[in-house]
Design an enzyme around this catalytic site. Structure first.
Site, PDB file in Angstrom:
ATOM      1  CG  PHE A 146      28.992  50.799  38.927  1.00 42.84           C
ATOM      2  CD1 PHE A 146      28.523  49.961  37.930  1.00 42.84           C
ATOM      3  CD2 PHE A 146      30.065  50.382  39.697  1.00 42.84           C
ATOM      4  CE1 PHE A 146      29.127  48.718  37.703  1.00 42.84           C
ATOM      5  CE2 PHE A 146      30.672  49.154  39.477  1.00 42.84           C
ATOM      6  CZ  PHE A 146      30.197  48.320  38.475  1.00 42.84           C
ATOM      7  CG  ASP A 231      29.013  52.245  47.175  1.00 39.30           C
ATOM      8  OD1 ASP A 231      30.208  52.073  47.497  1.00 39.30           O
ATOM      9  OD2 ASP A 231      28.477  51.637  46.232  1.00 39.30           O
ATOM     10  CE  LYS A 260      36.086  49.963  42.834  1.00 36.70           C
ATOM     11  NZ  LYS A 260      36.240  48.709  42.105  1.00 36.70           N
TER      12      LYS A 260
END
Length: 429
Positions: A146, A231, A260
């Protein structure tokens, strides 16, 4: 089970349902305000935040130092774009270089934008440095990944729900099995320019790689002149008990993607970090973002990094994570087979639920009714990822509530009676 979704909250829920696109199915809790690790709904009910907005609120809600930094900057200027220099971006880039160990950083807004930046960088590097004909560059991606929801990124997702009806997709990606070096080798060709990978697969269910995989992958990438792009949008900035999850593996990637928590729980801020040998493929007009690196975002992100560093949140996360993991494992030991597994690192833990017993969503809603906020993934895993500031007593309260909720479900299913029957003795539940 206490009710959730009171009459006072229904107006807000119904307005989102009436006027919004139906691309989310929120847990029916209407949040009104929050502070650190606690959240209150519109009725004044208190919840323990065990999700922290998918790690975006790692510093806790409205950390006073970060809020103060935003307020100071809002008295000056918020957005002028990268058309000019400013007083906040340079210091942020310097701090990013200090904490990541990479020579340069390229700021963006959302995590998906930073991933798109990484893809562009890898392709241009593959063409201009490795010599792959333009348009033939291939990037290896793990099944179960994801990396975001843009059309490029969903094109290499394993999830049919993310892809269905959104094609045609870019063919520049080759999948491999996460944690399997033989699968990596089989997927690679002479046109492979990069491997894009998560150090822990979050959306897939908090999947931790097998020991040694990343060391093997790092060595293979080096031998074959392939960029290793890590990532860490969700895993980075202390979430796993180290500044970056790749540190657990004893490696250094060629590039790092952050997001984030970089926004300090206030703003969307992301960055693509790499050494100059990789980042030099970007020149004026080759890439950009109107809001990427804006003055307000840079001030907030800089203060957020300082808070992580100066308040010892990363080191504390390792200790707290071990404690939370141990407590959840104790619940698993009592309530198997309802709970199949507990896995994760630091304050990022997935509790795997046996699908023949119930769904993770059922337990998530029961938890919310009892004052604990979490979120499911793939109907089988409950994710616990509280702010790094969470104290031990709040973790204990959250686990005690989870224990009670799971045990109630266990009893509803008659699992204790089945165990006593099969063991020829009375089970204690």
């Amino acid at each position: 089970m206490d009710a959730i979704g009171s009459p006072a909250s229904q107006d807000f829920i119904q307005k989102e349902a009436r006027y919004g696109a139906r691309n989310y199915a929120p847990v029916p809790v209407v949040v009104d305000h929050a502070k650190d690790c606690l959240v209150w709904d519109v009725d004044g009910k208190e919840y323990i935040d065990m999700m922290s907005a998918y790690s975006s609120v790692s510093h806790g809600h409205l950390h006073p130092r970060i809020v103060a930094a935003a307020q100071r900057q809002l008295q000056k200027v918020a957005v002028m774009s990268r058309a000019y220099y400013g007083t906040t971006l340079g210091p942020l880039l310097e701090k990013l270089s200090e904490v990541t160990g990479f020579e340069r950083a390229l700021p963006m807004n959302t995590g998906a934008e930073a991933v798109e930046t990484a893809i562009k960088c890898a392709r241009r590097w593959g063409h201009r440095v490795k010599g792959i004909p333009d348009g033939q560059q291939k990037i290896l991606v793990a099944r179960g990944n994801f990396h975001g929801r843009t059309t490029t990124i969903i094109g290499f997702s394993s999830e049919e729900d993310y892809r269905s009806g959104f094609g045609p997709f870019d063919g520049g990606f080759q999948p491999f099995d996460y944690g399997d070096m033989e699968s990596v080798k089989a997927a690679a060709t002479g046109d492979t320019c990069a491997v894009l990978i998560e150090p822990i697969q979050g959306e897939a269910g908090v999947i931790v790689p097998p020991p040694g995989f990343f060391q093997q992958l790092r060595a293979w990438c080096t031998r074959n002149q392939v960029l290793l792009i890590d990532d860490e949008v969700q895993a980075g900035l202390g979430r796993t008990g180290k500044w970056f999850a790749f540190e657990h593996e004893g490696i250094r990637p060629d590039a790092l993607i952050l997001g984030k928590a970089l926004g300090g729980g206030l703003l969307p801020v992301s960055a693509f970090c790499a050494d100059d040998a990789v980042m030099q493929v970007f020149v004026p007009n080759s890439h950009g973002s109107t809001f990427g690196g804006n003055a307000l975002a840079a001030a907030v992100a800089l203060e957020g990094l300082k808070v992580l560093q100066e308040e010892g949140l990363v080191a504390h996360c390792a200790e707290k994570g071990e404690y939370l993991f141990r407590r959840l494992r104790e619940v698993q030991a009592e309530l198997a087979p309802l709970i199949r597994d507990v896995r994760g690192r630091g304050l990022w833990i997935g509790v795997d639920i046996e699908p023949s017993c119930t769904t993770a969503r059922d337990l998530v809603e029961r938890l919310a009714a009892h004052g604990v906020l979490s979120k499911e993934t793939h109907d089988t895993v409950i994710r616990f990822a509280p702010p790094l500031t969470i104290p031990f007593d709040l973790m204990d309260r959250a686990v005690d509530i989870f224990h009670r909720v799971a045990r109630e479900k266990y009893q509803e299913l008659g699992l204790g009676r089945r165990a006593s029957s099969s063991n020829g003795a009375k089970a204690t539940v």
